[in-house]
Design a protein around this motif. Structure first.
Motif, PDB file in Angstrom:
ATOM      1  N   GLY A 617       0.809  -1.225   0.000  1.00 50.92           N
ATOM      2  CA  GLY A 617       0.000   0.000   0.000  1.00 50.92           C
ATOM      3  C   GLY A 617       0.830   1.257   0.000  1.00 50.92           C
ATOM      4  O   GLY A 617       0.552   2.171   0.787  1.00 50.92           O
ATOM      5  N   PRO A 618       1.832   1.394  -0.880  1.00 51.53           N
ATOM      6  CA  PRO A 618       2.773   2.513  -0.765  1.00 51.53           C
ATOM      7  C   PRO A 618       2.242   3.808  -1.369  1.00 51.53           C
ATOM      8  O   PRO A 618       1.638   3.817  -2.446  1.00 51.53           O
ATOM      9  N   VAL A 619       2.479   4.913  -0.684  1.00 50.41           N
ATOM     10  CA  VAL A 619       2.356   6.224  -1.317  1.00 50.41           C
ATOM     11  C   VAL A 619       3.564   6.352  -2.242  1.00 50.41           C
ATOM     12  O   VAL A 619       4.702   6.191  -1.806  1.00 50.41           O
ATOM     13  N   CYS A 620       3.296   6.618  -3.514  1.00 47.08           N
ATOM     14  CA  CYS A 620       4.401   6.709  -4.472  1.00 47.08           C
ATOM     15  C   CYS A 620       4.681   8.130  -4.916  1.00 47.08           C
ATOM     16  O   CYS A 620       5.773   8.429  -5.392  1.00 47.08           O
ATOM     17  N   ASP A 621       3.698   8.984  -4.793  1.00 49.95           N
ATOM     18  CA  ASP A 621       3.883  10.419  -5.016  1.00 49.95           C
ATOM     19  C   ASP A 621       2.858  11.106  -4.137  1.00 49.95           C
ATOM     20  O   ASP A 621       1.662  10.831  -4.241  1.00 49.95           O
ATOM     21  N   TRP A 622       3.300  12.009  -3.281  1.00 51.33           N
ATOM     22  CA  TRP A 622       2.396  12.603  -2.298  1.00 51.33           C
ATOM     23  C   TRP A 622       1.314  13.461  -2.938  1.00 51.33           C
ATOM     24  O   TRP A 622       0.330  13.808  -2.276  1.00 51.33           O
ATOM     25  N   LYS A 623       1.431  13.776  -4.217  1.00 51.29           N
ATOM     26  CA  LYS A 623       0.352  14.514  -4.878  1.00 51.29           C
ATOM     27  C   LYS A 623      -0.872  13.624  -5.066  1.00 51.29           C
ATOM     28  O   LYS A 623      -1.972  14.133  -5.315  1.00 51.29           O
ATOM     29  N   TYR A 624      -0.709  12.293  -4.951  1.00 51.58           N
ATOM     30  CA  TYR A 624      -1.832  11.379  -5.057  1.00 51.58           C
ATOM     31  C   TYR A 624      -2.458  11.069  -3.694  1.00 51.58           C
ATOM     32  O   TYR A 624      -3.368  10.248  -3.603  1.00 51.58           O
ATOM     33  N   TYR A 625      -1.937  11.706  -2.643  1.00 55.89           N
ATOM     34  CA  TYR A 625      -2.500  11.455  -1.324  1.00 55.89           C
ATOM     35  C   TYR A 625      -3.478  12.571  -0.971  1.00 55.89           C
ATOM     36  O   TYR A 625      -3.543  13.612  -1.618  1.00 55.89           O
ATOM     37  N   GLU A 626      -4.262  12.367   0.099  1.00 55.94           N
ATOM     38  CA  GLU A 626      -5.360  13.280   0.417  1.00 55.94           C
ATOM     39  C   GLU A 626      -4.882  14.564   1.105  1.00 55.94           C
ATOM     40  O   GLU A 626      -3.785  14.630   1.650  1.00 55.94           O
ATOM     41  N   VAL A 627      -5.763  15.550   1.089  1.00 50.21           N
ATOM     42  CA  VAL A 627      -5.474  16.899   1.557  1.00 50.21           C
ATOM     43  C   VAL A 627      -5.057  16.939   3.024  1.00 50.21           C
ATOM     44  O   VAL A 627      -4.047  17.543   3.383  1.00 50.21           O
ATOM     45  N   MET A 628      -5.851  16.310   3.895  1.00 51.55           N
ATOM     46  CA  MET A 628      -5.729  16.557   5.332  1.00 51.55           C
ATOM     47  C   MET A 628      -4.378  16.100   5.884  1.00 51.55           C
ATOM     48  O   MET A 628      -3.718  16.827   6.623  1.00 51.55           O
ATOM     49  N   TYR A 629      -3.974  14.887   5.553  1.00 54.49           N
ATOM     50  CA  TYR A 629      -2.684  14.358   6.006  1.00 54.49           C
ATOM     51  C   TYR A 629      -1.554  14.893   5.119  1.00 54.49           C
ATOM     52  O   TYR A 629      -0.543  15.391   5.607  1.00 54.49           O
ATOM     53  N   GLY A 630      -1.753  14.788   3.797  1.00 57.92           N
ATOM     54  CA  GLY A 630      -0.677  15.121   2.876  1.00 57.92           C
ATOM     55  C   GLY A 630      -0.219  16.564   2.972  1.00 57.92           C
ATOM     56  O   GLY A 630       0.986  16.850   3.005  1.00 57.92           O
ATOM     57  N   GLU A 631      -1.165  17.510   3.033  1.00 64.21           N
ATOM     58  CA  GLU A 631      -0.783  18.921   3.069  1.00 64.21           C
ATOM     59  C   GLU A 631      -0.233  19.343   4.427  1.00 64.21           C
ATOM     60  O   GLU A 631       0.503  20.323   4.518  1.00 64.21           O
ATOM     61  N   ARG A 632      -0.611  18.615   5.484  1.00 63.43           N
ATOM     62  CA  ARG A 632      -0.036  18.919   6.801  1.00 63.43           C
ATOM     63  C   ARG A 632       1.483  18.765   6.759  1.00 63.43           C
ATOM     64  O   ARG A 632       2.219  19.606   7.276  1.00 63.43           O
ATOM     65  N   TYR A 633       1.936  17.695   6.144  1.00 59.34           N
ATOM     66  CA  TYR A 633       3.362  17.386   6.168  1.00 59.34           C
ATOM     67  C   TYR A 633       4.124  17.911   4.951  1.00 59.34           C
ATOM     68  O   TYR A 633       5.328  18.138   5.028  1.00 59.34           O
ATOM     69  N   MET A 634       3.408  18.098   3.825  1.00 60.49           N
ATOM     70  CA  MET A 634       4.104  18.471   2.589  1.00 60.49           C
ATOM     71  C   MET A 634       3.677  19.821   2.021  1.00 60.49           C
ATOM     72  O   MET A 634       4.256  20.265   1.029  1.00 60.49           O
ATOM     73  N   ASP A 635       2.696  20.497   2.630  1.00 61.75           N
ATOM     74  CA  ASP A 635       2.055  21.648   1.999  1.00 61.75           C
ATOM     75  C   ASP A 635       1.469  21.174   0.655  1.00 61.75           C
ATOM     76  O   ASP A 635       1.426  19.981   0.377  1.00 61.75           O
ATOM     77  N   THR A 636       1.038  22.086  -0.195  1.00 62.69           N
ATOM     78  CA  THR A 636       0.449  21.665  -1.463  1.00 62.69           C
ATOM     79  C   THR A 636       1.533  21.491  -2.520  1.00 62.69           C
ATOM     80  O   THR A 636       2.634  22.049  -2.400  1.00 62.69           O
ATOM     81  N   PRO A 637       1.237  20.740  -3.589  1.00 55.11           N
ATOM     82  CA  PRO A 637       2.215  20.627  -4.681  1.00 55.11           C
ATOM     83  C   PRO A 637       2.557  21.980  -5.298  1.00 55.11           C
ATOM     84  O   PRO A 637       3.680  22.179  -5.777  1.00 55.11           O
ATOM     85  N   GLN A 638       1.599  22.889  -5.266  1.00 53.78           N
ATOM     86  CA  GLN A 638       1.850  24.218  -5.805  1.00 53.78           C
ATOM     87  C   GLN A 638       2.816  25.005  -4.922  1.00 53.78           C
ATOM     88  O   GLN A 638       3.642  25.779  -5.416  1.00 53.78           O
ATOM     89  N   GLU A 639       2.726  24.809  -3.605  1.00 54.85           N
ATOM     90  CA  GLU A 639       3.581  25.539  -2.659  1.00 54.85           C
ATOM     91  C   GLU A 639       4.955  24.899  -2.493  1.00 54.85           C
ATOM     92  O   GLU A 639       5.924  25.578  -2.143  1.00 54.85           O
ATOM     93  N   ASN A 640       5.040  23.594  -2.727  1.00 52.13           N
ATOM     94  CA  ASN A 640       6.272  22.863  -2.434  1.00 52.13           C
ATOM     95  C   ASN A 640       6.628  21.922  -3.584  1.00 52.13           C
ATOM     96  O   ASN A 640       6.756  20.715  -3.401  1.00 52.13           O
TER      97      ASN A 640
END
Length: 724
Positions: A617-640
């Motif tokens: 069940g690997p996350v392979c690119d964090w842009k495919y992960y959900e907003v709540m968890y993903g943006e907490r740790y990575m910000d948005t793809p547009q920002e980072n």
């Protein structure tokens, strides 16, 4: 120099006529045939020195009291409960399979529990002394997320995406949304991040119901193919990917008497998060943590429960990384103007005592202790009890904090894991204790005299059945050279230091998970011991980014998930390579979810080290992960964009050298299958061979009988490509 700080042998059992674990035993035996003796669902009866719990058959509620010198007696049987329900509801039939596991004590005499009849489900208030039903609410058999009102006469529950209240035998349709994109009262709001575990809250007076209204109609659909039909069908779920449109949530207040609803005026951007939802004890105000989508600015607001208007912002919390509220407020009994707020704003998740006007009364934090569980207050709320960390996060201890002075006392002191239930007067604690050499000691501690009464000491459940390999807990230093890290090594069966062995590194490494603990088996799963019995060194390291070590330890992951975690994991590899018994040419890695992401990352970024990997069940690119968890740790793809580019394993597929097995559940609604499919496609384009296996009916985890199939597949893969 890396230093092993302490060594514990799991068992001194002789090997005569004892066999290795089967794959079935390694999968489920830890919770079944090898489960240590323990008390099932133990609770103190309020205002007494009596504990209750279920017997081993789950058929009886047992009690032990100080007055009886802790001797066992039967309080209620499932048959007595069924008879009482039959007397209340003669038209139904009750053949209870077990006494309800999730019972709770409402007061000294009455229990709240759920019961299932042939015709319906029931939320019950039951008098334990009279063995009679005080009140009960019958709800539909397909009811979900049911919540009983404090007075025990009404229940709110979900019928698909709408709320129904059952009151006086009648159903009230609180909401009537035909658009499935409008979801009312669900605990699956904000994808259950921010500690959210419910979507409806009764007022203390049982006259109003507060609930989440989630509008996800504008969120993108994600297809999950259902393979069971003659022609496969498509089940669509709402999945807000990082940087894309997210759900819009409000809080609605329904008045039972008038049948009218109003929306709290939380205002602000539509995609903010509403958390820490708490009623005031008098039911006149509602407290809400309003967190921006960027998750770096929290406002704790107080609202009027009559008008829905904002009364006041009590305080704000900001961070350069992220703010993560995980708990509602806890009002101090007898002091309706004071509450405990739990935050890691000063480095460690601890309690702060505030007034309802937002004034900080006192910080109740203690050293570097991370609070892991709030227990209760004692009589007159002089003290509050909680479980917190010790020993660099390896231990769990019982603490007592005095509210007036802030003085904190560590109540339990023996190194290990303490799980406690404190009596309502704060004078006795039921202590379940384990460490790497103690299976489970169950003790009553007198908190005034410190006298301990042992109820029982669990025996080693593996004695005479199998020999578990030797295990050590070790301490390493992080890649920054500053931070101690906890590790665990399990040696191969019949270990011979003169031989060389292959290694399986089991990894997670991400937020909210801790794999290495000072408890029985060292926190490892029985599958780890199974692999050691098959001749592997099994190693695990809790890198920076993992749980129970404080804010800075975890927040090092911000905007660069996997980078510092991998650096620390490689320190673990250095430790392994320093051992003469480790075959440096046969090191493999396995992990699931965030661990699947870490496994794939390690196989690519350190291809010269890891020869075999299994990524579940690997996350392979964090842009495919959900907003709540993903943006907490990575910000948005547009920002980072740099962070997303650097951490994407899809972008690194050409670096693959070893044998990699990727496993995914076709119904995964957490890490959607698009992650692994995009990675496989990248491997094909790069001319890299990779193995792929799909579980067609499973979601993010492979559960049930298929779990043994999964474990066998993992073991076979290591045997085929690493061991031989």
């Amino acid at each position: 120099m890396k230093k092993i700080i302490w060594l514990f042998l799991i068992s001194g059992m002789a090997a005569t006529a004892q066999k290795n674990l089967t794959i079935q035993e390694a999968t489920s035996g830890q919770y079944q045939i090898f489960a240590p003796k323990s008390l099932v669902s133990p609770h103190w009866r309020p205002d007494t020195h009596t504990i209750t719990y279920l017997d081993e058959t789950y058929a009886k509620l047992i009690q032990r009291s100080e007055a009886s010198q802790w001797a066992e007696s039967t309080l209620i049987t499932k048959y007595e409960l069924a008879a009482a329900l039959k007397a209340k509801f003669p038209e139904d039939t009750f053949a209870l399979r077990i006494f309800p596991y999730d019972y709770i004590w409402k007061n000294k005499s009455t229990l709240i529990l759920n019961a299932e009849g042939a015709k319906g489900n029931y939320m019950v208030v039951f008098d334990a002394d009279k063995k009679a039903v005080v009140s009960a609410v019958a709800i539909a058999q397909d009811a979900a997320n049911q919540v009983l009102s404090p007075n025990g006469t009404s229940a709110a529950w979900l019928k698909e995406n709408n709320i129904v209240i059952t009151n006086n035998g009648k159903d009230i349709n609180v909401t009537n949304d035909t658009d499935k994109g409008i979801v009312n009262g669900s605990d699956y709001t904000h994808r259950q991040e921010f500690g959210i575990d419910k979507g409806m809250w009764w007022s203390p007076n049982s006259d109003k119901l507060l609930y989440y209204r989630k509008d996800e109609s504008m969120v993108a659909n994600f297809p999950l193919v259902q393979w069971g039909e003659r022609i496969a069908t498509d089940k669509e779920i709402k999945y807000p990917m990082a940087g894309m449109k997210s759900e819009e949530v409000t809080l609605v207040l329904y008045d039972i008497a008038t049948g009218k609803s109003l929306t709290l005026k939380t205002e602000g951007p539509k995609e903010q998060f509403l958390t820490t939802v708490t009623w005031s004890p008098d039911g006149k105000q509602i407290y809400v943590g309003v967190l921006n989508r960027e998750q770096n600015h929290l406002k704790l607001n107080k609202y009027d429960a009559v008008t829905g208007n904002l009364i006041k912002t009590l305080f704000e919390e900001k961070a350069a990384t992220y703010v993560e509220p995980l708990h509602g407020l806890t009002f101090v009994p007898g002091h309706a103007d004071q509450f405990l707020y739990r935050t890691e704003k000063e480095g460690y998740e601890q309690f702060y005592l505030y007034t309802t006007d937002g004034k900080l009364v006192k910080k109740l934090g203690y050293k570097d202790v991370v609070v892991t569980e709030l227990l209760n207050f004692d009589t007159n709320a002089k003290n509050v009890f909680y479980i917190g960390t010790a020993n660099n996060g390896l231990d769990r201890q019982l603490y007592r904090a005095e509210l007036s002075s802030g003085k904190t006392t560590q109540v339990t002191t023996t190194s290990g894991t303490h799980e406690d239930e404190v009596s309502s007067d704060g004078t006795l604690s039921l202590d379940n204790f384990a460490n790497t050499t103690t299976v489970n000691d169950v003790i009553i501690i007198n908190l005034k005299s410190n006298k301990a009464t042992t109820l029982f000491k669990a025996e080693n459940p593996y004695t005479g059945k199998t020999v578990l390999p030797k295990m050590e807990l070790v301490t390493l230093t992080s890649a920054d050279g500053k931070t101690p890290l906890n590790g665990r090594i399990i040696y191969p069966a019949k270990f011979d230091a003169a031989k060389k062995y292959p290694v399986m590194v089991y990894v997670y490494g991400g937020p909210h998970a801790q794999l290495v603990t000072n408890k029985w088996l060292g926190g490892a799963s029985l599958f780890d011991y199974y692999m050691a019995q098959q001749g592997y060194v099994v190693f695990t390291l809790d890198s920076r980014g993992s749980d129970a070590r404080g804010r800075d330890f975890e927040h090092v992951v911000h905007r660069n998930l996997g980078v510092n975690e991998m650096a620390d994991q490689m320190k673990g590899v250095d430790f392994l390579k320093s051992k003469t018994f480790v075959d440096q040419n046969k090191i493999g890695v396995y992990g699931w979810s965030f661990g699947g992401f870490m496994t794939t990352s390690l196989m690519l970024d350190h291809a010269d080290t890891f020869k075999v990997g299994v990524a579940g069940g690997p996350v392979c690119d964090w842009k495919y992960y959900e907003v709540m968890y993903g943006e907490r740790y990575m910000d948005t793809p547009q920002e980072n964009p740099e962070g997303y580019e650097k951490t994407s394993v899809i972008k690194k597929a050409q670096k693959l050298q070893g044998r990699l097995l990727v496993i995914h559940g076709a119904q995964d609604n957490v890490v959607v299958q698009q992650n692994s499919m995009e990675f496989i496609e990248a491997c094909i384009k790069a001319g890299k061979q990779v193995d792929y296996f799909l579980y067609p009916t499973h979601e993010h985890n492979v559960r049930g009988k298929d779990r043994a199939h999964l474990n066998q597949k993992i073991a076979d893969y290591f045997d085929t490509y690493l061991k031989k």
